[in-house]
Structures are given as structure tokens and as C-alpha cells.
Design an enzyme around this catalytic site. Structure first.
Site, PDB file in Angstrom:
ATOM      1  N   ASP A 108       0.876  -1.216  -0.125  1.00 36.33           N
ATOM      2  CA  ASP A 108      -0.029   0.003   0.118  1.00 36.33           C
ATOM      3  C   ASP A 108       0.907   1.212  -0.066  1.00 36.33           C
ATOM      4  O   ASP A 108       0.455   2.419  -0.341  1.00 36.33           O
ATOM      5  CB  ASP A 108      -0.983  -0.047   1.229  1.00 36.33           C
ATOM      6  CG  ASP A 108      -1.687   1.300   1.349  1.00 36.33           C
ATOM      7  OD1 ASP A 108      -2.765   1.403   0.372  1.00 36.33           O
ATOM      8  OD2 ASP A 108      -2.074   1.949   2.508  1.00 36.33           O
ATOM      9  N   GLY A 112      -4.325   2.940   3.563  1.00 34.85           N
ATOM     10  CA  GLY A 112      -4.235   2.484   4.659  1.00 34.85           C
ATOM     11  C   GLY A 112      -5.070   3.284   5.594  1.00 34.85           C
ATOM     12  O   GLY A 112      -6.054   2.619   6.421  1.00 34.85           O
ATOM     13  N   HIS A 155      -1.911   3.901  -1.275  1.00 34.13           N
ATOM     14  CA  HIS A 155      -1.842   4.364  -0.068  1.00 34.13           C
ATOM     15  C   HIS A 155      -3.134   4.568   0.707  1.00 34.13           C
ATOM     16  O   HIS A 155      -3.493   5.858   1.232  1.00 34.13           O
ATOM     17  CB  HIS A 155      -0.926   5.746   0.184  1.00 34.13           C
ATOM     18  CG  HIS A 155      -0.236   6.039   1.480  1.00 34.13           C
ATOM     19  ND1 HIS A 155       1.015   6.490   1.506  1.00 34.13           N
ATOM     20  CD2 HIS A 155      -0.544   5.938   2.792  1.00 34.13           C
ATOM     21  CE1 HIS A 155       1.295   6.689   2.937  1.00 34.13           C
ATOM     22  NE2 HIS A 155       0.252   6.131   3.530  1.00 34.13           N
ATOM     23  N   GLU A 179       6.067   8.304  -3.823  1.00 38.11           N
ATOM     24  CA  GLU A 179       4.689   8.472  -3.865  1.00 38.11           C
ATOM     25  C   GLU A 179       4.569   9.865  -4.374  1.00 38.11           C
ATOM     26  O   GLU A 179       5.202  10.743  -3.724  1.00 38.11           O
ATOM     27  CB  GLU A 179       4.058   8.183  -2.721  1.00 38.11           C
ATOM     28  CG  GLU A 179       4.044   6.703  -2.084  1.00 38.11           C
ATOM     29  CD  GLU A 179       3.202   6.243  -0.911  1.00 38.11           C
ATOM     30  OE1 GLU A 179       2.655   7.258  -0.468  1.00 38.11           O
ATOM     31  OE2 GLU A 179       3.339   5.363  -0.420  1.00 38.11           O
TER      32      GLU A 179
END
Length: 528
Positions: free
Chosen positions: A258, A283, A281, A263
Site C-alpha cells: 500500500d 491504509g 496508500h 509516492e
């Protein structure tokens, strides 16, 4: 004047309501975080800044933040805040480490299931009109061993869920006590043993110098053949290129990520592999988590700006709302003792020893020490404060010792500050009385009780008859009005001190006249 907070990223309206309910003015500009020039132009008008991940709080932006006292990050990661620059400017940086814990743990469990049963690939195949029932042969979770790297708040929730799924759980975490491991129902092991035993490995540790690439090429090679790796914590915990090689060779059966080193991840060594599951991402991406972290950051920032309470700070000890009123007079005492010593000091400092006697030793002494350091350094470095002082002291090579012990004298709580310099050493002590006002009670071994006044004169002299009259005459002839007058001596005819609070400023010529009096060793103007 009410404190003002700028919200520069999208936050729940409930957070805005909390700020307003607690007497904090709010300026909600959710798109501002993407405009760094505009943010830099207006940040100087605010006491607090509430952000998520879009706003990048750089050193350049902080240069304009003259009023800023606190930055609140709604979420765990503070990679988008220049912590050293904020600390140097005395700005508290808070995060919300618990608001999205359950959501992140659930995502890790979901990724483990998706990986075990190849759900994303099976979904894509089925929706493409294929019926490849024999292609997707998964593995059961039940009875498998889950290795958790980092068994803190989120890791513990993952462990609880995994045990409910009838998995065996082993955990590697240097800070996990045997008692805590037993309570959680996990087996604490070293990393090598975890690698050798785990069928699945999930990472739940911050990214630090010690944890960067904790799953390196070497450690991945040590893992048992067929292992599956899940990372919903931080990019950089796994060597992505080495993992791709291990996936290609078949040593690692699959990976679910994730988070990534870079990023937004538009390219990555893991992309395109048939046994890799990736999410952007996510989470903390549930409605409940976003609401929780927004509410938490608003509560924490409001408590700090209105009550002095500090929660989940990255760069300062936490102080609860209940502790803040008890600490306040002792913080004032520590800061003024430090200021007194700093104004008297005229030599290079080697070491400061701060001693807490009695009940004060049961309080947050780290916060008190920071206040004492700020007071001590401020005469030389005017911009320093309680947040930046410990870092500034460390940069200058100052040794700081804290000592706590039971009360030994007349005071329930006593703070003493001893300064070792290139020219010798001196010490002073202070206490807080029932009126909550800090007082100095001893200087250089001589007892002299006095309140701190905004303007004071410190004199050390020989204990000789007539000194007080001559001293008071000098002040009177100069038109200086005495507010308080404290005296002390170590022995008859020995060394004496006078600590005098005066109204207004004292002309420099007055100090020359005092110094010329018989028996005067030192005279110093003090400001508090």
C-alpha cells in the site's frame, strides 16, 4: 485575542466545529496546501496550522510563520513537515497516531486475504469474460504463521485479528516487553527467527535509520521460500528492487503493498508482476478514520492553544490537560531560574545539572528541563524557546543532567540549577509557594528568598556594616524606586548577596556607582 488556526487541507466539518466550540478562530482553505507561495504569504497570521498530506511545510514557509505555535497533522506520517526547522522555531508538531489504527490494521488483513486468494487478478480475469477457475489456486490463512515486524499500536491490532483467524503469530519488536507479548498472545522472536518461520510477513514500524530496508536483499533471502510480504506501513522498509528479484525467482510467492518509496507511485519495480497486489496508500482511507483523525487533531490543537496541554507531539514531551495547570508554575520557576543563571553567566558552559527534589520530581521533568534551558540560553540567543532549547543546547555541546530525589530540606518541591563553566561553577534554587508564585530561595549557597520581578538588581558583596544604607542611597539619589529587597549571607562578616526588585529601568551609571561601593564584588541587572 482568540488563537487562529489555518486548515490548509480537506478536513471534516466536525473538526471545524470543535475548534469553534473551544474558542479558536478557524480559517478553512482546503485547497491552499497545494499553493506553497500563497501559504507562505499568509502563514504569519496564524497560531496553528492543521494539515493532512497535501500541505508541505518547508523551512521556507516556516520563515514567515512568526506567530505559529503548533502544526497538527491529521494522520500518523509527518514526512511533509520539516521537523528540525519547526523545532528550531519553537513550533510544536503533533500527529494523530491512533485515529486510523484500526483502519490501517484492517487494510493489512484485507491485503493478506487478497494476496492469499489472488482476488485482484481473479476479479480482472473474470470481468474480462474468462473463467479461469483452475488458474487461481490460493492458500489458506488458518494455521499459517504471521510474522509481524513492529508490534506497536497497529501491529497489536493486526495480531489480535490474526489470532482470531486461527493463525500463529510471531513478532519482532525490540521495544515489545515479554509481558506485553504474553498479553497479546504473540511469541516475541528475533528478526532472523521471524524470517525463518513466517508464511506471511507484515510490516508495522516507522521508517527510521534503523528500519530503512529492514527487509533488505539479504533478509529477504533469509526468509522461508514461498513467503508472502505485506507492507501497509511506510515505503522504504523493503528493498523494492530486491523484492522484485525474489518474486521473479519464486523465492517470494507474493507481495501486497500500500506504500512505496516514491509516492505518488507512477512507476515501481513491483508493478506488473502477476503475484503483486498494490493500492494507492489507502491504509487510512475510510470514512471513520478520516473523521477520527480530524476530530483528534482539532481536539489536540485546541487543548494546546487554549490550555497548554500537549498530546502526541513529535518534538516535545506530552502534557495532559490535567497536568498543565500543575506544571505551569513550575515551568515558570524553571524558566526564571534558567534565565537568572544565564544572565549571570559570562563564561563557556560545560554542564548544567538540574535537580528536582520532592513532589516536582513526579511531574514531567523533561518539560521543566526544556523551560530551564530556554531561560538559560535566551540571554545569548533571543529566539530560543522551550521547544528549540534542547536541540540548541545539544548543538553547542552542552551536557545536561537531570536528577530527581526525595525532599531533603524545608520545601515540598525544590528545583536547583547548577552551572559548570570554564571559569568555575555556581548554583541556585527556587520553589513555588502556596500562592503559585515562583521564588528564588538560594543563590551560591546563600539563602535569600525573593519573588522574581520584571527588573531586578543582583549584588554580591562582603558582609560589612553600612553597606545597605550606602546601596539604598545610590538608588534613591538616582530616582530608582525599590519594590522588594532580599538579603542573605553565608556567615557573619562573610559573603552576602542582595536581590532587589525595582520599578522601571535602571540607568547604566547607577551600576557603576554601586560597583564602586566598598565591599561590592559584583553587580548585575536582571530582566524577567
Amino acid at each position: 485575542m482568540a488563537p487562529r488556526v489555518l486548515i490548509s487541507d480537506a478536513l471534516s466539518p466536525a473538526a471545524i466545529a470543535i475548534f469553534k466550540e473551544r474558542g479558536v478562530e478557524v480559517d478553512f482553505q482546503p485547497a491552499l496546501g497545494k499553493d506553497k507561495d500563497r501559504l507562505a504569504a499568509i502563514i504569519g497570521d496564524y497560531d496553528g496550522l492543521a494539515i493532512r498530506s497535501a500541505t508541505k511545510v518547508t523551512a521556507g514557509i516556516l520563515e514567515n510563520a512568526a506567530r505559529l505555535r503548533v502544526i497538527g497533522r491529521a494522520g500518523i506520517g509527518v514526512d511533509n513537515v520539516d521537523i528540525p526547522a519547526a523545532t528550531a522555531r519553537g513550533i510544536i508538531v503533533m500527529n494523530t497516531p491512533f485515529g486510523n489504527s484500526i483502519t490501517t490494521a484492517e487494510h493489512a488483513i484485507a491485503m493478506m486475504f487478497a494476496l492469499a486468494r489472488e482476488i485482484p487478478a481473479a476479479d480482472a480475469s473474470t470481468q474480462a469474460g474468462k473463467w479461469e477457475k483452475n488458474r487461481f489456486m490460493g492458500v489458506e490463512i488458518t494455521g499459517k504463521t504471521l510474522g509481524i515486524v513492529g508490534c506497536g499500536n497497529i501491529g497489536a491490532i493486526v495480531a489480535e485479528r490474526a489470532l482470531g483467524l486461527k493463525m500463529r503469530v510471531v513478532a519482532y519488536d525490540p521495544f515489545l516487553s515479554p509481558e506485553r507479548a504474553m498479553t497479546l498472545g504473540v511469541e516475541k522472536v528475533e528478526l532472523d527467527e521471524l524470517l525463518a518461520r513466517a508464511d506471511f510477513i507484515t510490516l508495522h514500524t516507522p521508517l527510521t535509520a534503523q528500519t530503512k530496508n529492514i527487509l533488505s536483499a539479504e533478509n529477504i533471502a533469509r526468509a522461508r521460500k514461498g513467503v508472502r510480504i505485506i507492507n501497509c506501513a511506510r515505503g522504504g522498509l523493503v528493498d523494492e528492487a530486491a523484492l522484485r528479484a525474489a518474486l521473479d525467482s519464486g523465492h517470494v510467492a507474493g507481495a501486497a503493498f500500500d506504500v512505496f518509496v516514491e509516492e505518488p507511485a507512477v512507476r515501481n519495480p513491483l508493478f506488473g508482476h502477476p503475484h503483486v497486489v498494490c493500492t494507492p496508500h489507502l491504509g487510512a482511507a475510510t470514512a471513520e478514520a478520516q473523521e477520527n483523525v480530524a476530530l483528534q487533531v482539532a481536539e489536540q490543537m485546541s487543548d494546546y492553544l487554549t490550555r497548554g496541554a500537549i498530546s502526541n507531539a513529535i518534538n516535545f514531551p506530552s502534557i495532559t490537560a490535567e497536568e498543565a495547570p500543575r506544571l505551569k508554575p513550575f515551568i515558570a520557576l524553571a524558566e526564571r531560574l534558567g534565565s537568572f543563571a544565564g544572565q549571570l553567566n559570562e563564561a563557556g558552559v560545560r554542564k548544567l545539572v538540574i535537580t528536582y527534589e520532592g513532589h516536582v520530581g513526579e511531574l514531567k521533568t523533561k518539560a521543566l528541563t526544556a523551560a530551564a534551558l530556554a531561560g538559560f540560553l535566551r540571554p545569548m540567543l533571543s529566539e530560543v524557546n522551550v521547544v528549540s532549547a534542547p536541540v540548541v543546547a545539544k548543538e553547542r555541546g552542552m551536557v545536561i543532567d537531570e536528577v530527581t530525589r526525595a525532599a531533603e530540606g524545608d520545601y515540598d518541591s525544590l528545583i536547583s540549577l547548577s552551572v559548570e563553566t570554564e571559569g568555575g561553577a555556581f548554583a541556585l534554587s527556587g520553589a513555588v509557594f502556596n500562592d503559585a508564585k515562583p521564588r528564588i530561595v538560594e543563590i551560591a549557597g546563600i539563602r535569600a528568598e525573593a519573588e522574581f520581578s520584571p527588573s531586578m538588581i543582583y549584588v554580591s558583596n562582603e558582609d560589612k556594616p553600612g553597606f545597605i544604607g550606602r546601596f539604598a542611597t545610590v538608588l534613591g539619589e538616582a530616582g530608582v524606586n525599590i519594590a522588594t529587597f532580599a538579603l542573605g549571607r553565608d556567615a557573619e562578616g562573610g559573603s552576602a548577596i542582595a536581590l532587589v526588585g525595582v520599578d522601571g529601568g535602571v540607568p547604566e551609571t547607577v551600576f557603576a556607582h554601586i560597583h564602586a561601593l566598598p565591599g561590592v564584588k559584583r553587580v548585575k541587572a536582571l530582566k524577567f
